[in-house]
Structure formats: structure tokens, C-alpha cells
Design an enzyme around this catalytic site. Structure first.
Site, mmCIF file in Angstrom:
data_model
loop_
_atom_site.group_PDB
_atom_site.id
_atom_site.type_symbol
_atom_site.label_atom_id
_atom_site.label_comp_id
_atom_site.label_asym_id
_atom_site.label_seq_id
_atom_site.Cartn_x
_atom_site.Cartn_y
_atom_site.Cartn_z
ATOM 1 N N ASP A 199 -13.756 -26.891 28.551
ATOM 2 C CA ASP A 199 -14.216 -26.141 29.717
ATOM 3 C C ASP A 199 -13.039 -25.424 30.395
ATOM 4 O O ASP A 199 -11.961 -26.000 30.557
ATOM 5 C CB ASP A 199 -14.843 -27.138 30.706
ATOM 6 C CG ASP A 199 -15.580 -26.461 31.846
ATOM 7 O OD1 ASP A 199 -16.493 -25.681 31.574
ATOM 8 O OD2 ASP A 199 -15.236 -26.731 33.020
ATOM 9 N N GLU A 251 -13.510 -22.630 25.974
ATOM 10 C CA GLU A 251 -14.146 -21.612 26.803
ATOM 11 C C GLU A 251 -12.987 -20.825 27.417
ATOM 12 O O GLU A 251 -12.355 -21.285 28.371
ATOM 13 C CB GLU A 251 -14.997 -22.258 27.904
ATOM 14 C CG GLU A 251 -15.743 -21.211 28.706
ATOM 15 C CD GLU A 251 -16.084 -21.633 30.122
ATOM 16 O OE1 GLU A 251 -17.076 -21.143 30.646
ATOM 17 O OE2 GLU A 251 -15.339 -22.431 30.724
#
Ligand code: TEU
Length: 547
Positions: A214, A279
Site C-alpha cells: 500500500d 501501489e
């Protein structure tokens, strides 16, 4: 012990290629996929109960969004314990069962690691906050007020307001690029690096095959905490994401030191064949490519295509540039749990459905590991909501519609709550009609789920589609992209008109078209004629697959 998946999928463990080469991934938004215990909240056992559907669809790897203990301020992206399962989503035993049942079917399992920030309720933050002079203070980013008072610099939270909150007891601010309840870790501190090495190993010991990382572009911040240059004014009531975009993120994101962290993680994960998929939201292809350079992340999501409204020329220009900067390093996605679904973004209705599959078909031929987001294979538009749940909307009093539309429950069938749960789902939305459900679509051979399934089968049947070197073919318009990879050619005509593209040699026949009922020229011709907003996959005569 790490269970060994069978070789049913395209990802091979033959000693020469990592498992993710040729694989297709599938994002499971755990809260909304399947609820096994009837509390309205998706859970791990629910996912296990639906693995046969995912095998039938033909994906190779699952990415599970966070299921860890969390107070839930950002629906799980505020983790209070990285090595446990939230009772909301089940138990560690449920996780082990899910992994072994997935592996038994040849499906890989990736978990979501959230290293930029923890929950405000994480024990590390409690200790850091309560002991300003203690050894754990520097696990987070603290700063004194600016000379005239107020936050230390002009950094903004993605979710609205300053990226700093005041801890009154110590008089210092803590940094949070997201909610105040998501304090940012201090990645310049070696203790943070050590903790995450252990967390990665802990999950690999439980059998996971990789990690979705993330906010991988956010970890390290400028050592001097300098102000970001402002490039546009901020107005009252502005969408928080637009306000965030009013700055050039020169000092809070995409610092070069991020890549060093992923080099270190690679040392931890590569020996165990676990994929690192970041990401990464970096502004330019060249900067994205740095993260997937040798020995760092294995791949990064290219998110810009997942954010864009229908703009074929812009889309194809950035896709080509991104591909060329990192041919095997990009995980192509049109959709995820943070943005409006592509059918909606691309104009809704039949046009949205047609355009989404045309782009997905191109993405299946770009190398890297493409990911579908749950429900994308049903060509779902955003769900119709009955209220706000996303903290971004709640916190900004509806100034943004937030991310709820793409997070409504997976529609399994036409029954109450679409078969997602026996009771009212955690997110209030209208029930989907039968033709938008898995059961409804499986019964209709022309339904989108069969088109996506066929596309995945064609990709598996023709490994040249992702493995052979890619050559771009001259296209007659910037709204058309054409490529050749060995025995496979792909023409994406995203324009509103039919187009003819010369493939340079005769002897091609169609293996897949994103629109049913396309008529294609005879294999004798070297020119293929493609209908509007359609992508066609062709193979050398004699190599074809009946779509
Ligand atoms: O999203 C991160 C996110 O919002 C950024 O990629 C952003 O788009 C970018 O920095 C440009 O502004 C992830 C999760 O997917 C999301 O659900 C979480 O809310 C968020 O991180 C915080 O963990």
C-alpha cells in the site's frame, strides 16, 4: 510450511520464471466479497467458499485487501496488528484454510501490507505518543509547530485538511498523509525497517505468495520536512483529492530512498518466491520504472488508467509510454477499490461495458500481471448507494462521493442481499438485478463473465500474448493501438469509427474480440478491420483458439 500450488494456472514454477509471469490476478475487497457468518461483513471463510468460482473464471492469483485487526477508520487500511486476523473477518485458522484451499486449486494468495502508516491504536503509536522521550517515539514522524504556530509545513492529507495533527500533551504534531487515525511511520528509522522484515517473513511462513504494498511511493519523507510547491489554488468545499492535487508532491512522496526499502524487501522475499507488487503513484513513467528496477519491487500497479474518464488518446499515450519504460514491470489495472468502476467512468451503459472490455483486452497483452477487481468480470457499474460510508465522504460532508460506489457487495445471485450475506450488508446499497449477478451471467452465454473468462483462456492458450517481445505497429490514429508479440497480434480500436490496420504480413485469424459478433477479414489479408471501441486478438493461422 508453504503449501505448493499445482501447475493448473499459467504462473509456472519451473525454476526459470517466477510464478507471476503470465499470471492474471484478482483483487478481493474482503469486506464486500462473501460473508459466511451472516453479520453483513465479508470474511475469509466466505472467500474460501467461493474459490471454485475464481478457478472457473481462470484467474491465477488473489490479492486480499486488509483483514487485520483495525478500528476501521479507513476500512482496514488502519492496521493495529500486522500479524493477526480481525475477528470481523475470521481467524488465523480461517486464513490457513483459505491459503491451503487456494493452493489446492492452483491459486496464489497475496496479502496487503500497509507500511506507510499504522492505526492510531497500534501499540507502537500508543507507546510513541505516551513517552515523548522514550525509545519508540521515533517510530513515527513528529515535528514541532511552525515558528508562528500551527502545522510544521503545508503538507495535506489525501482525505482533506492538513497532514499534521497536534498531540496536545507533548506540543508536537504527528504526520499523516491520510487520516489523523493513520499516523505515518518514520522509514528513516532502522527499527521500522526491521519490524517490517519480520512481518513479511511471518506471512511467508504462513504460505502467502506475495504482497501488495500500500502507498509504496509514500514511505520516506523529506528529512527536512520542506513545504511542497503549490501549483493551484485551494477553494472552499473542494474535493479533498483535488486539494491534494493542488501541490507538487516534491517532499512528501516519491522520495528516492523508497526504492532502497524495496531492495531490502526483495532480499527478504525473492528467496521465497514471494511477489512484491507496489501501489506506486509516481507522476511519470520513468519515475515509476525506478521502483521496478532489478532487485526492487517485482511490479507496480499503473493506477492512472484506473483513475481516468473515457479519453482514448490520453489513455493509449500513457499506456504505451508506461509499457515502454518497464515492459515486464507493470501490473495493468483498470479498476480497484478506490475509484469508480470503469463501466461508470467510461460513460455507463453499453458504451461503458464495451469500452471497459476493449481496454482490458489490450491490458492482457502488455506483459506484467494484469489484475481484475471483483465484479469487473461482470461489467458492473458502480453500485447505487443509500448513504455514505467512506471516511473521505463522511469527513468532508459529502464534498466528494468517495469510494463507496465500487465497494458494494459482490452480487452472487438475485436473492436477498444478492447472496452476499444472510443479513443487511455493512454498506447500504440497492440490490442488483439478476443479469448483474454471477448466477445470472453464468446462465447466459452472451454475458460479460463469459467474455472475460474466454479472454483469460485465450491468454493462457497463447503465451506469446504476454511472453514474446512486443513491437508496436503503426496505427492510423492516436485512438488506436496495435502490437505484435510473436504469433499474436492485438489491435485496440478505441475510436468511434471502424479502422483498418495493416499487420505487415498475411496469415492471421481472430482468437478473441471484445465485442461479440465481430466479422473479421479473411486470413489471406494482411489488414484487419476492427469495429469501433473494440479490441481484437489475432493469432497466426494454425495457432487459433475458438472464442
Ligand atoms: O490508496 C492510496 C491512495 O489513495 C493513493 O494511491 C493516492 O491515490 C495517490 O497517493 C495520489 O493521490 C491506498 C488504498 O488503496 C486506500 O484504500 C487507502 O485508503 C489508502 O491507501 C490509505 O491506506
Amino acid at each position: 510450511m508453504k503449501a505448493s500450488p499445482s501447475e493448473q494456472g499459467t504462473g509456472k514454477v519451473d525454476g526459470t520464471e517466477p510464478w507471476w509471469r503470465g499470471a492474471v490476478g484478482y483483487e478481493i475487497y474482503v469486506r464486500s466479497f462473501a460473508d459466511s457468518d451472516g453479520d453483513g461483513m465479508g470474511d475469509l471463510a466466505g472467500i474460501t467458499s467461493r474459490l471454485d468460482y475464481l478457478s472457473w473464471l481462470g484467474v491465477d492469483a488473489l490479492w486480499l485487501t486488509p483483514f487485520y485487526p483495525s478500528p476501521g477508520h479507513d476500512h482496514g487500511y488502519d492496521v493495529s496488528d500486522y500479524c493477526a486476523v480481525s475477528p470481523r473477518h475470521g481467524t488465523l485458522d480461517d486464513f490457513d484454510t483459505l491459503v491451503s484451499e487456494a493452493h489446492r486449486r492452483g491459486l496464489r494468495v497475496m496479502v496487503d501490507i500497509v507500511p506507510n502508516h499504522t492505526s492510531i491504536e497500534h501499540a507502537w503509536f500508543s507507546r510513541a505518543r505516551s513517552s515523548p522521550n522514550g525509545p519508540d517515539r521515533d517510530l513515527y514522524l513528529w515535528a514541532d509547530p511552525a515558528p508562528g504556530g500551527g502545522p510544521p509545513n503545508n503538507w495535506r492529507s489525501h482525505f482533506g485538511g492538513p497532514a499534521w495533527s497536534l498531540d496536545e500533551a507533548s506540543g508536537q504534531y504527528w504526520c499523516h498523509l491520510f487520516l489523523p487515525e493513520q499516523p505515518d511511520l518514520n522509514w528513516r528509522n532502522p527499527a521500522v525497517r526491521d519490524e517490517f522484515d519480520s512481518i513479511l517473513s511471518w506471512w511467508m511462513d504462513r504460505g502467502v505468495d506475495g504482497f501488495r504494498v500500500d502507498v509504496a511511493h509514500g514511505l520516506v519523507k523529506d528529512a527536512e520536512l520542506r513545504d511542497n510547491p503549490q501549483i493551484a489554488p485551494i477553494t472552499d468545499g473542494m474535493d479533498p483529492f483535488d486539494a491534494f492535487g493542488a501541490f507538487e508532491h516534491r517532499y512528501d512522496m516519491d522520495q528516492s530512498e523508497n526504492v532502497e526499502i524495496f531492495r531490502r524487501w526483495n532480499q527478504v522475499c525473492a528467496p521465497r518466491q514471494a511477489m512484491l507488487l507496489g501501489e506506486v503513484n509516481a507522476p511519470w513513467p520513468g519515475r515509476m520504472a525506478r521502483y521496478v528496477g532489478p532487485g526492487a519491487l517485482d511490479q507496480a500497479f499503473f493506477l492512472r488508467a484506473a483513475f481516468l474518464a473515457w479519453a482514448p488518446e490520453t489513455l493509449l499515450t500513457m499506456v504505451r509510454a508506461m509499457h515502454d519504460a518497464a515492459p515486464q514491470g507493470i501490473s495493468w489495472v483498470l479498476s480497484n477499490h478506490d475509484r469508480s468502476r470503469p463501466v461508470t467512468r467510461f460513460g455507463g451503459g453499453e458504451a461503458g461495458v464495451r469500452r471497459s472490455l476493449a481496454v482490458s483486452t489490450l491490458f492482457m497483452a502488455l506483459g506484467g500481471t494484469p489484475f481484475l477487481y471483483q465484479g469487473e468480470e461482470l461489467a458492473l457499474a458502480d453500485g447505487v448507494l443509500r448513504g455514505y460510508h467512506d471516511p473521505v465522504s463522511v469527513r468532508n460532508a459529502g464534498a466528494t462521493s468517495g469510494r463507496d460506489g465500487c465497494r458494494t457487495p459482490m452480487p452472487w445471485d438475485g436473492s436477498a442481499h444478492n447472496g452476499f450475506s444472510a443479513s443487511e450488508p455493512w454498506i447500504a446499497a440497492e440490490r442488483r438485478p439478476p443479469e448483474e449477478t454471477i448466477a445470472g451471467q453464468q446462465a447466459d452465454p452472451d454475458a460479460p463473465v463469459h467474455r472475460y473468462r474466454t479472454l483469460l483462456a485465450v491468454r493462457r492458450q497463447h503465451p506469446d500474448m504476454w511472453r514474446a517481445p512486443l513491437e508496436w505497429i503503426d496505427a492510423p490514429s492516436p485512438q488506436v493501438a496495435a502490437l505484435r508479440r510473436g504469433t499474436v497480434a492485438v489491435v485496440a480500436n478505441l475510436s468511434e469509427r471502424p479502422t483498418g490496420v495493416s499487420l505487415g504480413s498475411p496469415g492471421w485469424e481472430p482468437a478473441f474480440a471484445s465485442q461479440p459478433g465481430c466479422r473479421l477479414g479473411s486470413p489471406a489479408h494482411d489488414t484487419v478491420s476492427v469495429p469501433p471501441e473494440t479490441t481484437i486478438v489475432l493469432t497466426r493461422v494454425g495457432e487459433s483458439f475458438t472464442a
